[in-house]
Design a protein around this motif. Structure first.
Motif, mmCIF file in Angstrom:
data_model
loop_
_atom_site.group_PDB
_atom_site.id
_atom_site.type_symbol
_atom_site.label_atom_id
_atom_site.label_comp_id
_atom_site.label_asym_id
_atom_site.label_seq_id
_atom_site.Cartn_x
_atom_site.Cartn_y
_atom_site.Cartn_z
ATOM 1 N N LEU A 202 -5.210 8.579 -3.537
ATOM 2 C CA LEU A 202 -5.111 7.065 -2.300
ATOM 3 C C LEU A 202 -4.390 7.904 -1.130
ATOM 4 O O LEU A 202 -3.753 8.882 -1.509
ATOM 5 N N LYS A 203 -5.232 7.380 -0.369
ATOM 6 C CA LYS A 203 -4.734 7.839 1.184
ATOM 7 C C LYS A 203 -4.986 6.752 2.545
ATOM 8 O O LYS A 203 -6.243 5.755 1.746
ATOM 9 N N VAL A 204 -4.143 6.211 2.783
ATOM 10 C CA VAL A 204 -3.665 5.299 3.822
ATOM 11 C C VAL A 204 -3.778 5.599 5.412
ATOM 12 O O VAL A 204 -2.862 6.174 4.827
ATOM 13 N N GLU A 205 -3.640 4.374 6.141
ATOM 14 C CA GLU A 205 -3.751 5.177 7.607
ATOM 15 C C GLU A 205 -4.915 4.295 7.978
ATOM 16 O O GLU A 205 -4.666 2.680 8.102
ATOM 17 N N LEU B 38 0.192 -1.106 -0.041
ATOM 18 C CA LEU B 38 -0.055 -0.004 0.065
ATOM 19 C C LEU B 38 0.493 1.494 -0.049
ATOM 20 O O LEU B 38 0.658 2.197 -0.850
ATOM 21 N N GLN B 39 2.143 1.249 0.970
ATOM 22 C CA GLN B 39 2.824 2.481 0.807
ATOM 23 C C GLN B 39 3.549 2.588 -0.506
ATOM 24 O O GLN B 39 3.772 4.013 -1.111
ATOM 25 N N LYS B 40 3.235 1.401 -1.066
ATOM 26 C CA LYS B 40 4.427 1.716 -2.915
ATOM 27 C C LYS B 40 3.051 2.259 -3.977
ATOM 28 O O LYS B 40 3.469 2.684 -4.714
ATOM 29 N N GLU B 41 1.576 1.887 -3.253
ATOM 30 C CA GLU B 41 0.755 2.549 -4.131
ATOM 31 C C GLU B 41 1.173 4.255 -3.640
ATOM 32 O O GLU B 41 0.649 5.001 -4.542
ATOM 33 N N LEU B 42 1.389 4.461 -2.679
ATOM 34 C CA LEU B 42 1.292 5.156 -2.539
ATOM 35 C C LEU B 42 2.111 6.616 -3.080
ATOM 36 O O LEU B 42 1.607 7.928 -3.756
ATOM 37 N N ARG B 43 2.710 6.002 -3.415
ATOM 38 C CA ARG B 43 3.576 7.069 -4.412
ATOM 39 C C ARG B 43 3.620 7.232 -5.796
ATOM 40 O O ARG B 43 4.062 8.539 -6.458
ATOM 41 N N SER B 44 3.077 5.989 -6.451
ATOM 42 C CA SER B 44 2.638 6.663 -7.545
ATOM 43 C C SER B 44 0.831 7.359 -8.026
ATOM 44 O O SER B 44 -0.391 7.530 -9.002
ATOM 45 N N ASN B 45 0.256 6.504 -7.003
ATOM 46 C CA ASN B 45 -1.433 6.814 -6.616
ATOM 47 C C ASN B 45 -1.882 7.623 -5.693
ATOM 48 O O ASN B 45 -2.043 8.125 -5.159
ATOM 49 N N VAL B 46 -1.500 9.246 -6.646
ATOM 50 C CA VAL B 46 -2.274 10.327 -5.357
ATOM 51 C C VAL B 46 -3.355 10.600 -5.162
ATOM 52 O O VAL B 46 -3.649 11.206 -3.840
ATOM 53 N N PHE C 128 -5.196 -1.784 8.014
ATOM 54 C CA PHE C 128 -5.614 -0.943 6.951
ATOM 55 C C PHE C 128 -6.689 0.454 7.077
ATOM 56 O O PHE C 128 -7.574 -0.692 6.112
ATOM 57 N N ARG C 129 -6.941 1.844 7.321
ATOM 58 C CA ARG C 129 -8.028 2.422 6.733
ATOM 59 C C ARG C 129 -7.604 2.801 5.196
ATOM 60 O O ARG C 129 -6.650 3.724 5.627
ATOM 61 N N VAL C 130 -8.085 2.519 4.347
ATOM 62 C CA VAL C 130 -7.817 2.880 2.775
ATOM 63 C C VAL C 130 -8.652 3.473 2.176
ATOM 64 O O VAL C 130 -9.553 3.033 1.554
ATOM 65 N N SER C 131 -8.466 4.839 1.798
ATOM 66 C CA SER C 131 -9.623 5.812 1.084
ATOM 67 C C SER C 131 -9.201 6.057 0.034
ATOM 68 O O SER C 131 -7.647 6.915 -0.926
ATOM 69 N N GLY C 132 -10.575 6.406 -0.929
ATOM 70 C CA GLY C 132 -9.925 6.516 -2.688
ATOM 71 C C GLY C 132 -11.561 7.571 -2.695
ATOM 72 O O GLY C 132 -12.172 7.578 -2.208
#
Length: 625
Positions: free
Chosen positions: A358-361, A348-356, A369-373
């Motif tokens: 997206l939000k992961v908490e 998920l942290q890797k996804e955050l680098r390119s998927n702007v 993990f709470r994943v927001s999109g």
């Protein structure tokens, strides 16, 4: 011709889903002669593939998910131009991709279907382009359709621009009529062209050259991150000032203003679909930079002597969130390779680098993990990618992200829902959305069409979860449904819940035809004979509103008594197989979706019936107090 003599035009192609953006880019690439037909087909992965839809999910779904860019050289009037074409997604769920790549453009091609006209995502992407000061060139595509109505569509585009507050200069937009599929364009609606050149000529004439200062300290904004197994992260973006040189040392400034000095190891410009090594890139052009790590989307590559950061990219807030958690089901590890919370968290942290967008908490526990999109498709694409990569995990029911105003009042996201439906199904649509707190904004027939009613509603985003499948069922598959975010309003009230309960397996084992035959009148099943199930798994939909515990693994007892009929006469109705997104829409608050590289399974959060009853009694006692 040397690169210095080239004049640059940066153009983004924006449109609603399936209005022909990617097909148009393919057509331009082919006619400019950058690739032969066989090469395009090979790059596209098949005879009828689109070269820009390079991701497997993009080809399967026929939509653009990730923005991409290419460059073509075009000669007209004795001058040669480099036209950087940027293909953008048309679906609002991938708005994060749209917003950041529009920063690279100086103008835009607005493609509109000659029959459908402007749609919700047309409004969405056009609003983003106008906010950045981009003036559109309107391309009425698919004019070869027998039901095309180009004149009426142009009027609708004009009305939309007025709605969005466009100025007089923007309203005086150039128009091109085209068929990207057949490969021609024309300035006149009744005149069929011979090639796609009119679009490129209109770009040269109406899209301004970049207004830049090549002598200023260098500034480049990173808008896309690519990755290579050989060189690592590749930063792609536009040089806004100065000249970026190969092997140059730059200061990489992140969105928080923190800078780090690094050295460029390789520098590339774009030619067709290829990246070509370059000694330097002047302001106004697009490029790819290798050798910087860390580097992320929104970072600025600045001069060491005068490091000034560019304004960071603004991305709209997420509207939906889901809980991702470790799979703790009895069948865990059967299909997947990556099972632990650390592996899921790292991915998920890797996804955050390119998927702007997206939000992961962190979740309620260390394994959640709470994943927001931006929407159900946005999150669904992420989950589908995870399962294809070998991950096993459980996800909870999608929930909307609420906001609070200055007075502390809770606000919920409201969306514009557009439905085109045959007249005979109009009442069914009105009944469905009426129960979900929708408000009718507009109703009527599109000019030049008959038999279909055009309906527009404002509706809470939470009401859209599960609506599409019910609407397609109620209209026998004839409804055309699109939606996009309007804004935030006070919560409109309670919504109807799932009307049917579920059938829950009470013991593990293999499903038998004998058991399903005996439960035939209880509802519709999601499993078939031979499937392996476990206690607490949701195996079907009950025909009543309550949940029902069933035994789907029961076999016929073997005795020495002869049966009155044949032993193999068990009849099993066709099962209901749901896609990933349909399953995400279906699950309830007390359920999870178990996602694996193989099957996807619905299950209760608490697998044992005694645990579920104990929690129900506790909640009932708390409610009574």
């Amino acid at each position: 011709m040397p690169a210095e003599s080239l004049q640059t035009r940066n153009v983004a192609i924006i449109a609603h889903v399936d209005h022909g953006k990617t097909t148009m880019v393919d057509c331009i690439l082919y006619q400019i002669g950058k690739y032969r037909t066989e090469q395009l087909d090979k790059l596209a992965g098949g005879q009828h593939g689109l070269v820009f839809d390079s991701n497997d999910l993009e080809r399967e779904r026929g939509i653009t998910i990730f923005s991409k860019n290419c460059a073509v050289r075009f000669e007209t009037g004795g001058l040669e131009y480099r036209v950087n074409l940027i293909d953008t997604p048309g679906h609002a769920d991938f708005g994060g991709e749209v917003e950041r790549v529009l920063m690279m453009a100086d103008g835009c091609l607005l493609l509109v279907d000659a029959y459908e006209g402007p749609m919700p995502q047309t409004r969405f992407v056009l609003q983003k382009a106008l906010a950045l000061g981009l003036r559109p060139i309107v391309v009425v595509n698919k004019v070869d359709r027998p039901d095309a109505r180009p004149d009426e569509v142009l009027t609708e585009v004009f009305d939309l621009l007025i709605d969005l507050g466009a100025d007089d200069k923007t309203l005086d937009f150039p128009v091109v009529f085209a068929s990207a599929k057949q490969g021609w364009a024309s300035h006149t609606v009744g005149d069929r062209g011979t090639n796609i050149r009119p679009i490129l000529e209109t770009i040269i004439e109406h899209v301004p050259a970049p207004e830049v200062d090549p002598a200023a300290p260098v500034q480049m904004l990173v808008t896309t991150i690519d990755f290579s197994e050989y060189v690592g992260r590749i930063a792609i973006g536009r040089v806004f000032a100065g000249t970026l040189k190969n092997r140059q040392r730059v200061r990489v400034i992140d969105r928080h203003g923190v800078g780090r000095d690094q050295q460029i190891s390789q520098l590339f410009t774009f030619e067709g679909l290829d990246r070509v090594p370059a000694d330097h890139v002047e302001a106004g052009d697009l490029c790819a930079v290798v050798g910087l790590d860390p580097v992320n989307i929104g970072d600025t590559l600045a001069d060491l002597e005068a490091p000034v950061a560019l304004p960071p990219i603004h991305i709209d807030e997420p509207t939906l969130h889901m809980t991702f958690r470790v799979n703790d089901g009895p069948l865990v590890g059967r299909e997947g390779k990556f099972l632990t919370s650390r592996q899921i968290g790292d991915r998920l942290q890797k996804e955050l680098r390119s998927n702007v967008a997206l939000k992961v908490e962190p979740g309620e526990t260390m394994e959640q993990f709470r994943v927001s999109g931006r929407g159900l498709m946005h999150l669904g694409i992420l989950i589908e990618n995870l399962r294809r990569e070998g991950f096993e995990l459980c996800v909870g029911k999608p929930q909307v992200v609420f906001h609070e105003d200055e007075d502390g009042k809770r606000l919920e996201p409201i969306e514009l829902l557009v439905v085109d439906v045959p007249e005979e199904h109009q009442n069914a649509v009105m009944a469905l959305v009426g129960d979900r707190r929708a408000q009718l904004l507009k109703m009527g027939h599109k000019s030049g069409t008959s038999g279909f009613v055009h309906l527009e509603f404002s509706i809470p985003a939470r009401a859209l979860i599960g609506l599409r499948s019910r609407m397609l069922t109620a209209t026998m598959g004839n409804a055309i449904v699109h939606h996009t975010v309007l804004g935030y309003e006070p919560i409109r009230g309670a919504l109807p819940q799932r009307s049917n309960g579920v059938l829950i397996a009470n013991e593990p084992g293999m499903v038998t035809a004998y058991a399903l035959d005996g439960l035939d009148d209880r509802g519709t099943f999601f499993v078939e004979p031979g499937d392996e199930v476990y206690e607490g798994q949701v195996v079907g939909e009950h025909c009543k509103s309550s949940d029902l515990i069933v035994n789907v693994v029961r076999g016929k007892k073997l005795t020495n008594m002869r049966a009155s009929g044949k032993d193999d006469n068990s009849q099993v109705r066709p099962v209901r197989r749901m896609s990933l997104e349909a399953s995400l829409e279906y699950i309830g608050d007390d359920e999870l979706l178990e996602v694996t590289p193989g099957p996807i399974r619905l299950r209760k959060i608490m697998l044992k019936e005694t645990d579920r009853k104990r929690v129900a009694r506790r909640e009932a006692s708390a409610a009574a107090v």
